[in-house]
Motif scaffolding. Structure first.
Motif, short mmCIF file in Angstrom:
data_model
loop_
_atom_site.label_atom_id
_atom_site.label_comp_id
_atom_site.label_asym_id
_atom_site.label_seq_id
_atom_site.Cartn_x
_atom_site.Cartn_y
_atom_site.Cartn_z
N THR A 74 0.83 -1.19 0.00
CA THR A 74 0.00 0.00 0.00
C THR A 74 0.87 1.25 0.00
N TYR A 77 1.38 7.56 0.45
CA TYR A 77 0.71 8.77 0.03
C TYR A 77 0.44 8.67 -1.46
N GLU A 78 -0.46 9.53 -1.94
CA GLU A 78 -0.85 9.48 -3.34
C GLU A 78 0.24 10.06 -4.22
N ARG A 421 -5.97 -2.15 15.14
CA ARG A 421 -5.96 -0.95 14.31
C ARG A 421 -5.93 0.28 15.19
N ALA A 462 -3.99 1.96 7.00
CA ALA A 462 -5.40 1.71 6.73
C ALA A 462 -5.94 2.72 5.73
N ASP A 463 -7.03 2.34 5.06
CA ASP A 463 -7.61 3.22 4.04
C ASP A 463 -8.09 4.53 4.63
N SER A 464 -8.66 4.49 5.84
CA SER A 464 -9.21 5.69 6.46
C SER A 464 -8.24 6.34 7.42
#
Length: 483
Positions: A74, A77-78, A421, A462-464
């Protein structure tokens, strides 16, 4: 008197003494001119760097750096948006210039330009001037495959055209200078010095014996000659330095990769030894119970046959040998003496509330939920689940202090699912430090515990937001609930 004449006859000529010094001096002059030109170009580039940076950003788009990846692949950062409009065209142009088609096309274009330059002077292509123009420009077609023969033809034809009083064409002059630049770029430094000396001598001969260079001052011709050769030599030095730096970077990358692999292997071995020490207590306790029960069976059972008593004795003897072999194996796997005594009782899931209270006592916020029917599992499964939760809470305190942590246990049909988490931002050190620090199990240790049981492990952002650790630990269906 005779002796003095003999010494004079055997003395070396003056030119023979000066030739090596002139040869070295010429090379240094060429290199100096090239270095001065590079300094000028570099200074102008630094002055114009802000403007060129803006133009480049508009044409190429913002710089794109690869986003670091977490353990599960994952991105942390974008990545930036799409690139500008020019990269694909520049890439296509580079492929074109590196192909066999580029040199022939430019050579033919130079030839046509030279013939077109003769037209205003009423010179026919089928003439002496046209022949010299073609001889100077057309060999550029083969400059990639046959650089030195091509250069010999071009320079000889250009010098002959000047000596015979032909027109001084811009195209042929550019072709000759480009040839000198290419030679200096590929020849070693001594050969470049000889090339500069030969070029200066040729210019002197042309001024003395012909009128081909009369439109130009002699010092301008010499300066242009030395500039072309000097830039070629400087470019060769830069390319050599770039290749050397690239090789050094490649070697450093390979070394770091090998060191990373070795470090990970050592970490895995340490964690396996740690797990072996923990499991030693579990297995040793069970085997000791087998040995004790087998040894006491003849005294607690009435009417026990001789064969049965002998069988119990064999069981006890085999159990004792198994304990000895386990201790030997543990001594081989031991990574660091003095950490976690072997006789310490290993925790199980029933001690998770104590672990939760310890985390809260250290200032952490944690909630725990249990789903499914709670059942008694094997000691290895419960120990692995306990250690995974313990290390995940430790990482949360270290990398996301004050974050809210949620611990979830799910008893499924054939496996135990563990999920920890936190809602804090996961620091990059969670990924870059897989060992979790000195003395900790880390991500590598948690993964080893899960894979040892044939399970699955994943950890990453995590995604959020926050960081999540997930593990699935399979267990046997026939396990009975613990009383």
């Amino acid at each position: 008197m005779v002796t003095r004449n003999d010494q004079t006859d055997h003395a070396p000529p003056l030119g023979q003494d000066l030739a090596p010094h002139a040869w070295r001096l010429s090379g240094r002059i060429v290199a100096g001119v090239g270095q001065i030109l590079l300094w000028i170009i570099t200074g102008l580039g630094r002055l114009l760097k802000p403007v060129t940076a803006r133009i480049t950003a508009g044409l190429y788009g913002a710089s794109r750096r690869p986003a670091p990846r977490g353990p599960g692949g994952t991105a942390l950062y974008e990545a930036p948006g799409p690139a500008g409009p020019l990269p694909r065209w520049i890439g296509a142009w580079r492929e074109f210039t590196e192909s066999w088609l580029f040199a022939p096309l430019t050579g033919v274009a130079m030839t046509l330009a030279a013939l077109a330059e003769l037209a205003p002077h009423d010179e026919s292509p089928v003439s002496v001037a046209g022949a010299f123009a073609v001889a100077v420009t057309l060999p550029l077609v083969w400059r990639r495959e046959f650089l030195r023969p091509m250069a010999a033809v071009v320079l000889a034809a250009y010098a002959a055209s000047l000596l015979t009083g032909q027109l001084l064409l811009v195209t042929t002059t550019a072709a000759a200078l480009f040839t000198l630049h290419s030679l200096a770029r590929h020849l070693p430094r001594p050969s470049t010095g000889m090339l500069a000396v030969g070029g200066v001598v040729t210019i002197a001969v042309v001024y003395l014996a012909g009128d081909g260079l009369d439109p130009l001052p002699w010092y301008a011709a010499v300066l242009v000659l030395l500039a072309a050769i000097g830039l070629g030599d400087a470019r060769r030095v830069v390319e050599t330095a770039e290749r050397t730096n690239a090789e050094v970077r490649e070697r450093n990358t390979e070394t770091l990769t090998r060191l990373s692999v070795v470090q990970r292997e050592q970490t895995v071995m340490r964690e396996r030894a740690r797990i072996a020490r923990e499991l030693h207590d579990v297995v040793a306790h069970s085997v000791s119970m087998i040995a004790v029960q087998a040894e006491t069976a003849p005294y607690t059972m009435d009417d026990l046959s001789k064969e049965a008593a002998q069988g119990y004795a064999e069981i006890a003897h085999t159990a004792r040998e198994a304990l000895v072999e386990m201790r030997r194996l543990l001594s081989v796997l031991r990574a660091d003496a003095g950490s976690e005594p072997e006789s310490a009782p290993q925790p199980r899931l029933e001690r998770l509330p104590e672990l939760i209270d310890q985390h809260r006592g250290a200032g952490g916020h944690v909630d725990m939920t249990v789903q499914g029917e709670v059942r008694g599992l094997s000691t290895t499964v419960e120990l692995s689940a306990y250690r995974i939760v313990q290390e995940a809470l430790t990482n949360a305190r270290r990398h996301a202090p004050g974050a809210h942590v949620r611990v979830e246990l799910a008893y499924l049909n054939d496996r135990l699912a563990v999920r920890v988490r936190d809602d804090g931002a996961a620091a990059p050190t969670m990924v870059l430090d897989p060992t979790g620090g000195a003395g900790g199990h880390g991500l590598v240790g948690m993964e080893e515990r899960a894979t040892m049981l044939g399970g699955r492990f994943a950890a990453g952002p995590a995604d959020s937001g926050g960081f999540v650790v997930e593990a699935e630990l399979p267990f046997a269906r026939e396990e009975n609930p613990r009383s």
